[in-house]
Design a protein around this motif. Structure first.
Motif, PDB file in Angstrom:
ATOM      1  N   LYS A   1      49.224  58.415  37.821  1.00  0.00           N
ATOM      2  CA  LYS A   1      47.877  58.150  38.310  1.00  0.00           C
ATOM      3  C   LYS A   1      47.289  59.442  38.839  1.00  0.00           C
ATOM      4  O   LYS A   1      47.874  60.127  39.668  1.00  0.00           O
ATOM      5  CB  LYS A   1      47.907  57.107  39.433  1.00  0.00           C
TER       6      LYS A   1
ATOM      7  N   PHE B   1      43.819  61.088  40.555  1.00  0.00           N
ATOM      8  CA  PHE B   1      42.505  60.912  41.178  1.00  0.00           C
ATOM      9  C   PHE B   1      41.828  62.271  41.149  1.00  0.00           C
ATOM     10  O   PHE B   1      42.152  63.119  41.973  1.00  0.00           O
ATOM     11  CB  PHE B   1      42.623  60.475  42.637  1.00  0.00           C
TER      12      PHE B   1
ATOM     13  N   ARG C   1      49.249  49.264  43.952  1.00  0.00           N
ATOM     14  CA  ARG C   1      47.927  48.921  43.408  1.00  0.00           C
ATOM     15  C   ARG C   1      47.955  48.882  41.886  1.00  0.00           C
ATOM     16  O   ARG C   1      47.239  48.095  41.269  1.00  0.00           O
ATOM     17  CB  ARG C   1      46.865  49.900  43.921  1.00  0.00           C
TER      18      ARG C   1
ATOM     19  N   ILE D   1      45.199  46.131  40.483  1.00  0.00           N
ATOM     20  CA  ILE D   1      43.935  46.487  41.136  1.00  0.00           C
ATOM     21  C   ILE D   1      43.411  47.784  40.542  1.00  0.00           C
ATOM     22  O   ILE D   1      42.224  47.957  40.308  1.00  0.00           O
ATOM     23  CB  ILE D   1      44.116  46.648  42.659  1.00  0.00           C
ATOM     24  N   SER D   2      44.324  48.700  40.302  1.00  0.00           N
ATOM     25  CA  SER D   2      43.942  50.017  39.834  1.00  0.00           C
ATOM     26  C   SER D   2      44.685  50.268  38.516  1.00  0.00           C
ATOM     27  O   SER D   2      45.831  49.857  38.367  1.00  0.00           O
ATOM     28  CB  SER D   2      44.354  50.993  40.945  1.00  0.00           C
TER      29      SER D   2
ATOM     30  N   LEU E   1      40.086  41.253  44.297  1.00  0.00           N
ATOM     31  CA  LEU E   1      40.396  42.099  43.148  1.00  0.00           C
ATOM     32  C   LEU E   1      41.825  41.914  42.655  1.00  0.00           C
ATOM     33  O   LEU E   1      42.144  42.287  41.534  1.00  0.00           O
ATOM     34  CB  LEU E   1      40.164  43.571  43.506  1.00  0.00           C
ATOM     35  N   SER E   2      42.711  41.355  43.509  1.00  0.00           N
ATOM     36  CA  SER E   2      44.105  41.206  43.083  1.00  0.00           C
ATOM     37  C   SER E   2      44.479  39.741  42.842  1.00  0.00           C
ATOM     38  O   SER E   2      45.636  39.440  42.602  1.00  0.00           O
ATOM     39  CB  SER E   2      45.046  41.835  44.111  1.00  0.00           C
TER      40      SER E   2
ATOM     41  N   ASN F   1      37.122  50.324  40.738  1.00  0.00           N
ATOM     42  CA  ASN F   1      38.361  49.881  41.398  1.00  0.00           C
ATOM     43  C   ASN F   1      39.391  50.966  41.339  1.00  0.00           C
ATOM     44  O   ASN F   1      40.142  51.013  40.384  1.00  0.00           O
ATOM     45  CB  ASN F   1      38.978  48.711  40.625  1.00  0.00           C
ATOM     46  N   ASP F   2      39.492  51.775  42.338  1.00  0.00           N
ATOM     47  CA  ASP F   2      40.620  52.708  42.296  1.00  0.00           C
ATOM     48  C   ASP F   2      41.245  52.864  43.598  1.00  0.00           C
ATOM     49  O   ASP F   2      41.777  52.539  44.351  1.00  0.00           O
ATOM     50  CB  ASP F   2      40.205  54.075  41.796  1.00  0.00           C
TER      51      ASP F   2
END
Ligand SMILES: Nc1ncnc2c1ncn2[C@@H]1O[C@H](COP(=O)(O)OP(=O)(O)O)[C@@H](O)[C@H]1O
Ligand SMILES: [Mg+2]
Lengths: 318, 253
Positions: A11, A13, A47, A52-53, B95-96, B252-253
């Motif tokens: 991941k 960012f 996440r 979620i991500s 979101l989850s 969404n991050d």
């Protein structure tokens, strides 16, 4: 079937590489710990695993279901306890729990029964209809856990479940994790608390700067650095003894103060022991106990990550 | 209520979850002071500012007042609630959850929609009691209230996708759109009286069609066939829902 398979998860960012090719699997029924300092990438991993991500590289499967392509089916199997106790403070404890149940499609009869049981378990029954904005940190955490369990998950994610809590809440939560494990629930927990990882987990992954440094059972991890030896010694009166003095002794590579004891890391315990007795005589203090413990998970952690725990926000004990 | 899932599968599960999200917002946000101010008082003052001193006021302006009220009230919940929930991290719960992002967007929009329907009754009833404003088309009225409310509620959810934890950020972006809309949608100033360029812009404003439909219900000045109004509002709703879904996914991050 494995509960979690993470294949080279990455991941990014912007310019920050939060996770770098992380690989691991968690078998069904295991309690698996992610141990690492702040900013290591623990929350980022959770996440991604909870959908979620999205990862910028690699894939993850939850009970065989791809978390990116088959998100909803994967999520039906899981309960999530986020890092922050994210409850609706304008709602009562019960309303919070019932709302979560509805999001997870738990039927009315079932959610009311399960809800009452969970509140009993977490010691929240008396405060059931109170608005949660007056709750203590520990109560909020317990409610968050109850919300994570309302749908009978096969896999529970816990992001730093006991960080900064009171002793009572801590004990309840650790007990619940142990009980869940007995009933076959898989637990994935993150922590920066080495003792928690040592006590609660079947296997631990040590993560630092987005990369996994080692994965094994706590005992086997300790075994890998058997060569680290140490002497643990307590003096009376303790105030007369200074870490700096002990660091001056020959063959002592490091000194850590742990409560009222000092831990001296050395390759030569017998030689150092003689020097300690000599030091005590010269400074008119008594040695009241001596121990030669094997390596701790903390030693493994320091060896693998090269971090000085005390300056990086990792706690050795609560 | 019978529990979903057993008898109607994933669609019912999603709708049930959307309704749970809406109920949660209703319980938490309907009585928050900043929502009352921006959702109720703002349209009233806005309208008074324009109505005072005009000869044709106010009976003829009732449909327009309803349209403005809906514009402001429908889009006043989510731009406040979503940034707050982002800050409290409760938004991560939605979101989850094992539901589609479309359901999250729909559920969030529903609370703004119901709020606005309720508020729209204030100018509606007031108009009926105080002035001779006969309703000639009930179907047009219901379609106008429902579709316009839903459209602007979804627009509010769309704007709230902007990843901030401060409601003010979203409110100011939203007002940049909402305020000009009032002038180019034939609500306060009839379309024929605004410059040509404004009339072109009006075609791209959902408020134009919402207002037109409500005007039709009251036998006011209309520009389009009510069916066109309905189709256009439905298209705007779909477009907002789709774009909102995309933005929430992206951020969404
Ligand atoms: N949304 C984000 N945007 C930018 N950077 C982020 C974001 N989330 C996490 N990071 C960065 O990724 C790294 C890992 O963070 P995190 O997973 O939260 O660590 P941990 O949970 O182990 O403390 C940190 O350097 C953090 O600053
Ligand atoms: Mg974290």
């Amino acid at each position: 079937m494995d509960a979690i398979e993470a294949l080279s998860l990455s991941k990014r960012f912007g310019t920050i590489q939060a996770l770098n090719q992380v690989d691991f699997t968690v078998s069904e029924g295991e309690t698996f710990g992610f141990l690492g300092p702040n900013g290591a990438g623990k929350t980022t991993t959770i996440r991604i695993l909870t959908g979620i991500s999205a990862p910028t590289g690699g894939t993850a499967r939850i009970f065989g279901r791809d978390i990116v392509r088959d998100t909803i089916a994967a999520r039906r199997q899981m309960g999530i306890v986020h890092e922050t106790s994210n409850i609706y403070t304008d709602l009562s404890a019960w309303q919070n729990l019932m709302f979560t149940a509805e999001l997870y499609n738990v039927g009315k009869k079932e959610r009311e029964k399960r809800g009452a049981d969970l509140f009993e378990l977490f010691g929240l029954s008396e405060r059931r209809d109170d608005k949660t904005n007056g709750f203590s940190k520990g109560m909020k955490r317990r409610l968050t856990l109850a919300m994570g369990l309302i749908n009978h998950p096969r896999l529970l994610f816990l992001d730093e479940p006991t960080s900064g809590l009171d002793v009572q809440s801590n004990l309840i939560i650790r007990d619940v994790i142990r009980e869940l494990n007995k009933t076959g629930v898989t637990v994935f927990l993150t922590t920066h608390n080495i003792e928690e990882a040592n006590l609660a987990c079947d296997r631990v992954a040590i993560i630092n700067r987005g990369q996994i440094a080692a994965i094994d059972s706590p005992e086997r991890l300790k075994h890998t650095i058997q060569s680290v030896q140490s002497i643990e010694v307590a003096f009376d009166p303790v105030s007369q003894v200074h870490v700096e003095d002990l660091e001056q002794l020959p063959h002592v590579s490091e000194v850590r103060k742990q409560g009222d004891k000092f831990r001296l890391i050395t390759e030569d315990p017998p030689g150092v022991l003689e020097d300690i007795m000599e030091y005590a005589r010269r400074h008119h203090v008594h040695v009241i106990s001596v121990n030669t413990p094997g390596p701790s998970l903390e030693d493994v952690f320091i060896r693998l990550t090269g971090l000085d725990i005390r300056t990086k926000g990792v706690k050795t004990v609560d | 209520m019978t529990d979903p899932g057993e008898w109607c599968g994933q669609v019912c599960t999603e709708l049930h979850a959307a309704w749970a999200i809406a109920k949660k917002d209703i319980l938490i946000y309907y009585l928050k002071p900043n929502i009352i101010v921006s959702g109720m008082l703002f349209p009233i003052f806005m309208f008074l500012a324009f109505a005072i001193g005009r000869p044709e006021v106010p009976a003829v302006m009732i449909p327009g007042l309803i349209a403005i009220t809906i514009l402001f009230s429908a889009s006043s919940i989510e731009p406040v609630s979503i940034p707050i929930e982002r800050r409290m991290k409760t938004f991560d719960r939605l979101l989850s959850a094992p539901i589609s992002l479309h359901t999250v967007v729909l559920g969030e929009s529903m609370s703004g929609f119901l709020y606005s329907l309720g508020i729209a009754f204030v100018p509606l009833i007031a108009g009926l009691i105080l002035f001779p404003t006969p309703i000639v088309g009930f179907a047009a009225l219901i379609a106008g209230l429902v579709l316009t409310s839903f459209c602007f509620a979804t627009m509010g959810t769309l704007f709230a996708a902007y990843p901030t934890e401060s409601p003010g950020d979203i409110m100011s972006m939203l007002n940049l759109v909402r305020l000009p809309l009032i002038f180019v949608s034939g609500v306060l100033i009839p379309l024929e009286q605004i410059p040509q360029i404004g009339q072109y812009i009006a075609y791209f404003s959902p408020l134009t069609y919402g207002n037109d439909l409500i005007q039709a219900a009251f036998a006011g000045d209309t520009h389009f066939n009510p069916v066109i109004d309905i189709v256009m509002l439905l298209l705007f709703i779909l477009a907002f829902q789709f774009v909102a879904n995309r933005l929430y996914k992206k951020y969404n991050d």
